[in-house]
Design an enzyme around this catalytic site. Structure first.
Site: not given
Ligand SMILES: Cc1ncc(C[n+]2csc(CCOP(=O)(O)OP(=O)(O)O)c2C)c(N)n1
Lengths: 162, 564
Positions: B112-113, B477
């Site tokens: 377990f775990q 992004m």
């Molecule tokens: C855990 C994780 N999942 C996916 C990504 C891919 N990713 C990079 S930037 C981003 C968008 C981030 O959006 P937000 O936090 O709203 O910031 P913004 O770019 O709008 O300033 C994603 C999904 C990541 N860097 N980390």
């Protein structure tokens, strides 16, 4: 280019998987890998045959050195060295083949180490090329099983890894 | 005196001067939690998710230089910690992660775990240990702290079966440590130092390029001396910001994918590149074939494997950054030779011409809130004095571009792994380490939701963080890349379903403020800072379609930027 890297590493559980994991994670080639404890039971000696461009080989050496379990390493192919590999090979030995195989084993300075009515088991050592040549020479014979140790290597002269 | 394994763990942490352990309990670590209960030298901080524990320890480490310590249970506790361990690994952060394990006799039984924590974490740690005997705990802890904090730092995992934490043995903490297989290099090779100094002084278009290694190696003072003595331009990576003051006129800002025009053009056109504690990451170099075509490259790094990994260098120097910079500085003191003033003047003229592009300009008259504007005002209101953590995305780049860091260890972000969810727990760790300082977390509405549960931890420990949520309603992004490279097909990047962040913050006992107009930005920031003892969640509703500029598209060289 083909390189033979000789490594002294801590004889700890997990040390082998650190090395193997490094090669797979960074997509380096492994042609063969052998490992066993040395006269010092806290250390294992590993021999890895790998290939890659000079840049990749340099990275392999550096990345291996970075592993905490790696005590020392040396690229044997940088200077004069001796390579040996052990092969055990079981062949069908009936009729004319019985004599033919015996002759070949003598020529290649191998030994027949087990015999039945229909088979021979042969032990032969040498560098990889010699073992390949022996297998080639058996072309008319039916090979039942081949077991190769992977390459072992050591520097020529008084140079030691330790 | 005989102590249990669990008590020994506490003694080891005390011997290493550990103030805080960030953790979450479970079956396999109950003996250890019981030992925590019986003492208060080492404080345990209860997070709400093991990922939060690792990022908090990481933020503590980045803001202090001391190792962060984490305690989690076996199985899901360990797997939840994996993202944070990998985050620390990619940015070379010293961290000790203690994972509980099922009793020794059950290992390998699919108990377990049970998970193979040593196996799972092997590729994302500097080293890891499975303790098999209570006698080994003290030695392993000593080695773990030594390995985590020396050379190129990194996380170390210690996996401890439950029964071993109950077994007893006499405790003695080893005084010093020698490991035959681990000897990091400290001093640079004198011949190489001399060669480097000759090349540095003969340069006509020099460029100093520094990275996180200067911060990790506490080389900021030495770097300032070196750079000012030479009068050369300097650019810093995302991880290196603050080692040299952003406000100094020799600073060209950040380089790389979202670096400044002057920094990237300076890199592309330099004749001597002095790389210090940087690793030629692909986000920095752009297309390697086009990277610094004319430069003789000097590279100082504590990790030999970082040298000539991506870019072949001419003068490699392995050693601690601070040490080698001291050696450079001494050599510069001693030599009669001085930099080529005429060439340097011409070079600065060229650089200032690039600078006049004003590549970070944006519409300051906008009716909607521009994210850049929030960062600029945040810098003004705080006079640049805050410790700033960030999540990952556009807001991270805007923070790096518009909040000028003058000191090291004030800018805390996940550069290597790019882990969304890092910002809030990392800010907690920084606030624990610096209770008197202003700690602000710059985030986006998507990132903040990845570790939002830690708002409860902030309530429990009264952490007065300021959360700057740049809410553009998108994974900005991702949306930017889809705009540029996928014809505006915004596949799954719209974050239009959101909680009401102000109410959410309030439900945790914090203050939430929603800001919709540019005119309200400064008052809201001021109000949040005036709330000295409270966490304030500022939800800035920003321009939905703003992009980060300049940008080097994939496959392009540093001289091929997209500008506004
Ligand atoms: C855990 C994780 N999942 C996916 C990504 C891919 N990713 C990079 S930037 C981003 C968008 C981030 O959006 P937000 O936090 O709203 O910031 P913004 O770019 O709008 O300033 C994603 C999904 C990541 N860097 N980390």
């Amino acid at each position: 280019m083909r390189h033979i890297i000789s490594i002294l590493l801590e004889n700890e559980s997990g040390a082998l998987s650190r090395v193997a994991g490094l090669f797979s994670a960074r997509a380096y080639n492994i042609e063969s890998l052998t490992v066993a404890p040395t006269d010092d039971s806290t250390l294992s000696r590993m021999t890895i045959v790998t290939s890659g461009t000079d840049d990749i080989i340099e990275q392999i050496n550096k990345q291996l050195n970075k592993l905490i379990d790696v005590v020392k390493l040396h690229d044997l192919t940088e200077d004069a060295h001796i390579e040996r590999e052990l092969m055990l090979i079981k062949v069908q030995a009936v009729g004319e083949a019985r004599d033919e195989v015996k002759r070949l084993v003598e020529i290649f300075r191998g030994h027949i180490i087990d015999v039945t009515d229909t088979t021979y088991t042969i032990e032969i050592t040498g560098n990889g090329e010699k073992l390949d040549a022996f297998v080639e020479a058996l072309s008319t014979i039916t090979i039942l099983e081949v077991v190769r140790s992977g390459l072992l290597g050591i520097s020529r002269g008084d140079r030691v890894l330790g | 005196m005989e102590l249990t394994g669990a008590e020994i763990i506490i003694e080891c942490l005390k011997a290493e001067d550990v103030e805080y352990v960030f953790g979450y309990p479970g079956g396999a670590v109950l003996h250890i939690y019981d030992a925590f209960y019986k003492q208060d030298d080492v404080k345990h901080i209860l997070v709400r998710h093991e990922q939060g524990a690792t990022h908090a320890a990481d933020g503590y480490a980045r803001s202090t230089g001391k190792p962060g310590v984490v305690l989690v249970t076996s199985g899901p506790g360990a797997t939840n910690a994996v993202t944070g361990i990998a985050t620390a690994y990619m940015d070379s952060i010293p961290m000790i992660v203690i994972t509980g394990q099922v009793p020794k006799a059950l290992i390998g039984n699919d108990a377990f775990q049970e998970v193979d924590s040593v196996g799972i974490t092997r590729p994302i740690v500097k080293h890891n240990f499975l303790i098999k005997d209570v006698k080994d705990i003290a030695k392993v802890f000593k080695q773990a702290f030594f390995v985590a904090t020396t050379g190129r730092p990194g996380p170390v995992v210690i996996d401890i079966p439950k029964d071993i934490t109950a077994n007893k043995v006499d405790f003695k903490y080893p005084e010093d440590i020698k490991m035959r297989s681990y000897n990091p290099t400290f001093k640079g090779h004198p011949g190489q130092i001399k060669r480097a100094v000759d090349i540095i002084l003969a340069a006509e278009r020099p460029m100093i390029y520094t990275g996180g290694g200067v911060i990790l190696g506490n080389g900021s003072e030495q770097l300032r001396k070196f750079t000012r003595k030479l009068g050369y331009p300097i650019t810093q990576t995302l991880m290196g910001l603050g080692a040299f003051p952003a406000s100094d006129k020799q600073s060209l800002g950040m380089l790389g994918m979202h670096g400044t025009y002057e920094a990237n053009m300076g890199m592309h056109n330099c004749d001597v590149l002095i790389a210090i504690g940087a690793r030629f990451d692909d986000r920095v170099t752009g297309n390697l074939e086009k990277f610094c075509p004319d430069a003789t490259i000097i590279h100082v790094d504590v990790d030999p494997a970082s040298i000539s990994k991506n870019v072949r260098v001419d003068v490699p120097i392995v050693g601690e950054v601070a040490q080698v910079l001291n050696e450079f500085n001494q050599a510069l003191e001693q030599t009669e030779q001085t930099p080529n003033a005429a060439a340097l003047e011409k070079w600065w003229q060229q650089i200032n011409e690039w600078r006049s592009q004003d590549c970070l300009k944006y519409n300051r008259e906008s009716e909607t809130i521009k994210p850049q504007f929030v960062l600029e005002k945040m810098f003004e209101v705080t006079k640049g004095s805050a410790i700033v953590t960030s999540d990952v995305g556009q807001h991270q780049m805007f923070a790096a571009q518009y909040y000028g860091f003058d000191e090291p260890r004030r800018w805390i972000n996940s550069g290597g792994l790019g882990t969304m969810g890092f910002g809030l727990p990392a800010a907690m760790g920084a606030q624990f380490a610096h209770p008197e300082d202003l700690v602000m977390c710059v985030t986006g509405e998507s990132s903040i939701q990845m570790c939002i549960q830690e708002l409860a931890t902030c309530t429990q420990y009264a952490l007065p963080l300021k959360i700057i949520n740049l809410n553009n309603g998108y994974m900005g992004m991702v949306r930017q890349w889809q705009e540029f490279f996928y014809d505006k097909r915004y596949s799954n990047s719209h974050m239009n379903v959101q909680p009401d962040f102000t109410k959410l913050a309030e439900s945790y006992g914090h203050i939430g403020i929603r800001v919709e107009k540019p005119a309200d930005v400064v008052p809201a920031l001021e109000e949040s800072i005036a709330q000295k003892d409270r966490l304030v969640f500022l939800d800035f509703i920003t321009d939905q379609e703003e992009n980060v500029y300049p940008m080097i598209p994939a496959g392009a060289g540093l001289n091929e930027m997209i500008l506004v």
